[in-house]
Design an enzyme around this catalytic site. Structure first.
Site, mmCIF file in Angstrom:
data_model
loop_
_atom_site.group_PDB
_atom_site.id
_atom_site.type_symbol
_atom_site.label_atom_id
_atom_site.label_comp_id
_atom_site.label_asym_id
_atom_site.label_seq_id
_atom_site.Cartn_x
_atom_site.Cartn_y
_atom_site.Cartn_z
ATOM 1 N N SER A 1 -2.999 -7.708 3.458
ATOM 2 C CA SER A 1 -3.227 -7.452 4.891
ATOM 3 C C SER A 1 -3.654 -8.749 5.584
ATOM 4 C CB SER A 1 -4.312 -6.391 5.082
ATOM 5 O OG SER A 1 -3.913 -5.193 4.496
ATOM 6 N N HIS B 1 0.842 -1.208 0.000
ATOM 7 C CA HIS B 1 0.000 0.000 0.000
ATOM 8 C C HIS B 1 0.877 1.257 0.000
ATOM 9 C CE1 HIS B 1 -3.064 -2.599 2.435
ATOM 10 N NE2 HIS B 1 -3.531 -2.486 1.198
ATOM 11 N N ARG C 1 -2.008 -6.250 -8.039
ATOM 12 C CA ARG C 1 -0.854 -7.106 -7.751
ATOM 13 C C ARG C 1 -0.678 -8.220 -8.758
ATOM 14 N NH1 ARG C 1 -2.921 -8.317 -1.832
ATOM 15 N NH2 ARG C 1 -4.709 -8.537 -3.218
ATOM 16 N N LYS D 1 -15.791 -7.718 4.951
ATOM 17 C CA LYS D 1 -14.629 -8.094 5.775
ATOM 18 C C LYS D 1 -14.801 -7.549 7.183
ATOM 19 C CE LYS D 1 -11.198 -7.563 2.041
ATOM 20 N NZ LYS D 1 -10.111 -6.673 1.591
HETATM 21 O O1 PNS Z 1 -8.926 -2.813 0.381
HETATM 22 P P1 PNS Z 1 -10.204 -3.360 -0.196
HETATM 23 O O2 PNS Z 1 -10.993 -4.084 0.880
HETATM 24 O O3 PNS Z 1 -9.999 -4.198 -1.421
HETATM 25 O O4 PNS Z 1 -11.071 -2.080 -0.638
HETATM 26 C C1 PNS Z 1 -12.356 -2.229 -1.219
HETATM 27 C C2 PNS Z 1 -13.083 -0.879 -1.164
HETATM 28 C C3 PNS Z 1 -13.172 -0.400 0.274
HETATM 29 C C4 PNS Z 1 -12.329 0.141 -1.977
HETATM 30 C C5 PNS Z 1 -14.487 -1.078 -1.766
HETATM 31 O O5 PNS Z 1 -15.149 -2.056 -1.040
HETATM 32 C C6 PNS Z 1 -15.299 0.241 -1.759
HETATM 33 O O6 PNS Z 1 -15.126 1.074 -2.601
HETATM 34 N N1 PNS Z 1 -16.170 0.384 -0.728
HETATM 35 C C7 PNS Z 1 -17.008 1.560 -0.588
HETATM 36 C C8 PNS Z 1 -18.472 1.194 -0.882
HETATM 37 C C9 PNS Z 1 -18.733 1.187 -2.361
HETATM 38 O O7 PNS Z 1 -18.613 2.189 -3.050
HETATM 39 N N2 PNS Z 1 -19.113 -0.010 -2.879
HETATM 40 C C10 PNS Z 1 -19.385 -0.209 -4.281
HETATM 41 C C11 PNS Z 1 -18.114 -0.605 -5.025
HETATM 42 S S1 PNS Z 1 -18.440 -0.912 -6.717
#
Ligand code: PNS
Length: 163
Positions: A128, A17, A90, A41
């Site tokens: 993570s 990150h 990644r 999660k």
């Molecule tokens: O680190 P991660 O868990 O892969 O991040 C995922 C994240 C938090 C970026 C994604 O779940 C997100 O954008 N969440 C906010 C809610 C949202 O907009 N959901 C629709 C995504 S298409």
């Protein structure tokens, strides 16, 4: 003034990150690292703990702001007038999920572009989830996370110091 949002769970931030944040800071004037709730999660660290760890680990990177957000990314991006959303990529295994999310976000809002950045090869295997598992099982994680995160994991998981 180019503003990019780098959203993620960051539970906790790892060196992959950090590498993406450093790369993004060379492309944009302002990077908003946005700690998000990921409904699929369960987090080890609280929202504010995750944000504070990122603040401490990125003090040396210019133009970084760290915030927490709850809700849709597209709403947050509109609120902060972001030009781009950064995501780290990644491996091929990330691609399908990232591609789907980027296109869904574009369907919801055409106001920003999603930019994928590849971390350095030495971080390509990091996640993570794995870092937490290794720490829980007594493995050494110093090479995978910034020192401040290593210390926080030791305290959070009640690990013996030096492990
Ligand atoms: O680190 P991660 O868990 O892969 O991040 C995922 C994240 C938090 C970026 C994604 O779940 C997100 O954008 N969440 C906010 C809610 C949202 O907009 N959901 C629709 C995504 S298409």
């Amino acid at each position: 003034m180019r503003t990019a949002i780098y959203p993620g769970s960051f539970d906790p931030l790892h060196n992959g990150h950090l590498d993406v944040i450093e790369r993004a800071s060379r492309l944009c004037d302002r990077i908003i690292v946005a700690v998000a709730r990921n409904l699929s999660k369960e987090a080890l660290f609280t929202f504010e703990e995750r944000a504070e760890l990122i603040r401490e680990a990125t003090w040396h990177v210019e133009g970084v702001e760290v915030v927490c957000f709850d809700g849709l990314l597209v709403h947050f991006a509109a609120e902060r007038k972001a030009d781009a959303v950064i995501r780290g990529l990644r491996a091929v295994s990330d691609f399908e999920y990232e591609f789907q999310m980027a296109l869904m976000n574009r369907e919801l809002s055409d106001e920003f572009e999603t930019i994928f950045l590849m971390p350095s090869q030495k971080h390509i295997f990091l996640s993570s989830r794995m870092v937490k598992e290794i720490a829980r099982l007594g493995g050494v994680i110093d090479q995978f996370v910034p020192p401040v995160v290593g210390g926080a994991l030791t305290r959070k998981l009640n690990l013996p110091t030096g492990s």
